[in-house]
Scaffold this motif. Structure first.
Motif, PDB file in Angstrom:
ATOM      1  N   GLU A 362      57.343  40.405  36.351  1.00  0.00           N
ATOM      2  CA  GLU A 362      56.573  40.758  35.157  1.00  0.00           C
ATOM      3  C   GLU A 362      55.281  41.487  35.510  1.00  0.00           C
ATOM      4  O   GLU A 362      54.772  42.291  34.717  1.00  0.00           O
ATOM      5  N   ARG A 366      53.136  44.538  33.704  1.00  0.00           N
ATOM      6  CA  ARG A 366      51.712  44.497  33.358  1.00  0.00           C
ATOM      7  C   ARG A 366      50.984  45.721  33.929  1.00  0.00           C
ATOM      8  O   ARG A 366      50.063  46.246  33.305  1.00  0.00           O
ATOM      9  N   ASP A 371      47.829  46.156  31.761  1.00  0.00           N
ATOM     10  CA  ASP A 371      47.325  44.789  31.580  1.00  0.00           C
ATOM     11  C   ASP A 371      47.117  44.070  32.916  1.00  0.00           C
ATOM     12  O   ASP A 371      47.004  42.853  32.954  1.00  0.00           O
ATOM     13  N   TYR A 372      47.088  44.827  34.008  1.00  0.00           N
ATOM     14  CA  TYR A 372      46.922  44.237  35.346  1.00  0.00           C
ATOM     15  C   TYR A 372      45.458  43.876  35.587  1.00  0.00           C
ATOM     16  O   TYR A 372      44.547  44.583  35.167  1.00  0.00           O
TER      17      TYR A 372
END
Length: 377
Positions: A362, A366, A371-372
């Motif tokens: 996942e 990300r 969204d990392y």
């Protein structure tokens, strides 16, 4: 006939093809000012004509205003794309606004095409390029695949078990695989997955602590070492292939990516060189035109590895692409300086702590959606 008028973008290749492939157009006019290497135009034609039969015109105007206005007047319903941030785009915008044409632009962040005046989405799902398309736009061509990814279930199951059972001592497994490789290089091969070895070698193989954690990678039968499948021989004899295969299979199984390729050899010689100019990229994964350039390292990461994947992304990527380094150690703990350097260069890091997460991979998703989060050092 639907037509599109745009400005050739020499810095962002996506702007040259996304609107053309997404919108319902039959003819496209590209304006450009500075003399460009003709290969760039050829690459645009290659990608577009893989999918659509569109008439493409690349125009270097002598009189900007007069030539833009002529096309607008001759084609009253033409759509105008002002995605490129250049003088010609501004001039094109001014002329189209005065003429009342629909004005659109490609929004990279949202990956949609929008109408300028209403700020509404004209196309919510833009055309999806392949990995080959993205590379082609920057003058790269997939010459070959250095290592083939595992495809059959028997091989995949063994790779998963072998990798995951040894994550806590991955360096020991790599040393063991290196020893096996030396044994196999000097052994007589029988068939496509069996080798004859000596009693001393059998003894050394069995007494190593990793022997108990290899799962069904191979069996010892009399004076032979017999691998479960022929593909697993490559996992042992080709350095670094285990991690590449594991990540490749995991990304495929995740089902979130439009295209995944492993051990890609890119030829970027074009017609400028008499001899091939090539480089290898361990892993490429594409989702919604966002391409990840992934470098795989079994243990430590050093500066050349960071520089290499950074350059590959810069050479062959676009505004949506990202460089990623994967390493089987906790790099933020054991090499915080390298971790900080990766963050400084905008290289995303996937390390052993991420691989132990239940929802791995996942983290790659990300990275793609922005969204990392880097670890705090």
């Amino acid at each position: 006939m639907n037509k599109l008028l745009t400005v050739y973008d020499d810095s962002e290749p996506l702007n040259n093809v996304v609107n053309t492939l997404t919108l319902d157009v039959d003819e496209v006019f590209y304006f450009y000012h500075h003399e460009e290497h003709r290969t760039a135009f050829t690459n645009i034609r290659k990608v577009i004509r893989n999918y659509k039969n569109v008439a493409l015109h690349f125009i270097r105007p002598v009189d900007d205003v007069a030539e833009i206005n002529k096309i607008l007047q001759d084609n009253q319903e033409i759509i105008v794309d002002v995605g490129g941030s250049k003088y010609l785009s501004l001039l094109l915008f001014e002329s189209a606004s005065r003429n009342g044409n629909q004005i659109v632009y490609f929004d990279h962040e949202e990956n949609v095409i929008k109408d300028y005046r209403s700020h509404t989405v004209v196309k919510g799902e833009v055309f999806k390029l392949t990995i080959k398309d993205v590379l082609t736009l920057r003058g790269g061509d997939i010459a070959e695949y250095l290592h083939k990814g595992a495809a059959d279930e028997r091989t995949k199951e063994t790779i998963y078990q072998l990798f995951e059972d040894n994550l806590d001592d991955y360096s020991a497994l790599m040393n063991y695989m290196s020893y096996l490789n030396k044994v196999l290089c000097n052994a007589k091969k029988i068939g496509n997955r069996s080798f004859r070895i000596t009693k001393e070698q059998i003894s050394d193989i069995k007494k190593d602590r990793c022997y108990a954690k290899i799962g069904d990678l191979f069996t010892i039968e009399n004076d032979r070492i017999v691998f479960k499948t022929a593909r697993l021989v490559d996992v042992v004899t080709v350095s670094g292939t285990l991690l590449e295969n594991y990540l490749y299979l995991k990304l495929l199984d995740a089902g979130q990516f439009d295209d995944v390729r492993m051990s890609v050899v890119v030829d970027f010689s074009d017609d400028r060189y008499r001899h091939p100019v090539k480089c290898e990229i361990d892993l490429l994964a594409l989702q919604n035109n966002r391409l990840m350039f992934v470098s795989c390292k079994s243990n430590k990461v050093e500066t050349p590895a960071l520089n290499e994947i950074y350059v590959h992304n810069s050479m062959f990527g676009n505004s949506l692409s990202v460089p990623v380094i994967c390493v089987c150690e906790n790099i933020d703990q054991y090499s915080p300086s390298m971790y900080a350097k990766a963050e400084e260069l905008g290289i995303y890091v996937v390390d052993i702590s991420n691989m132990k997460e239940e929802d791995f991979p996942e983290i790659f998703h990300r990275i793609i959606i922005g969204d990392y989060k880097y670890d705090l050092l």
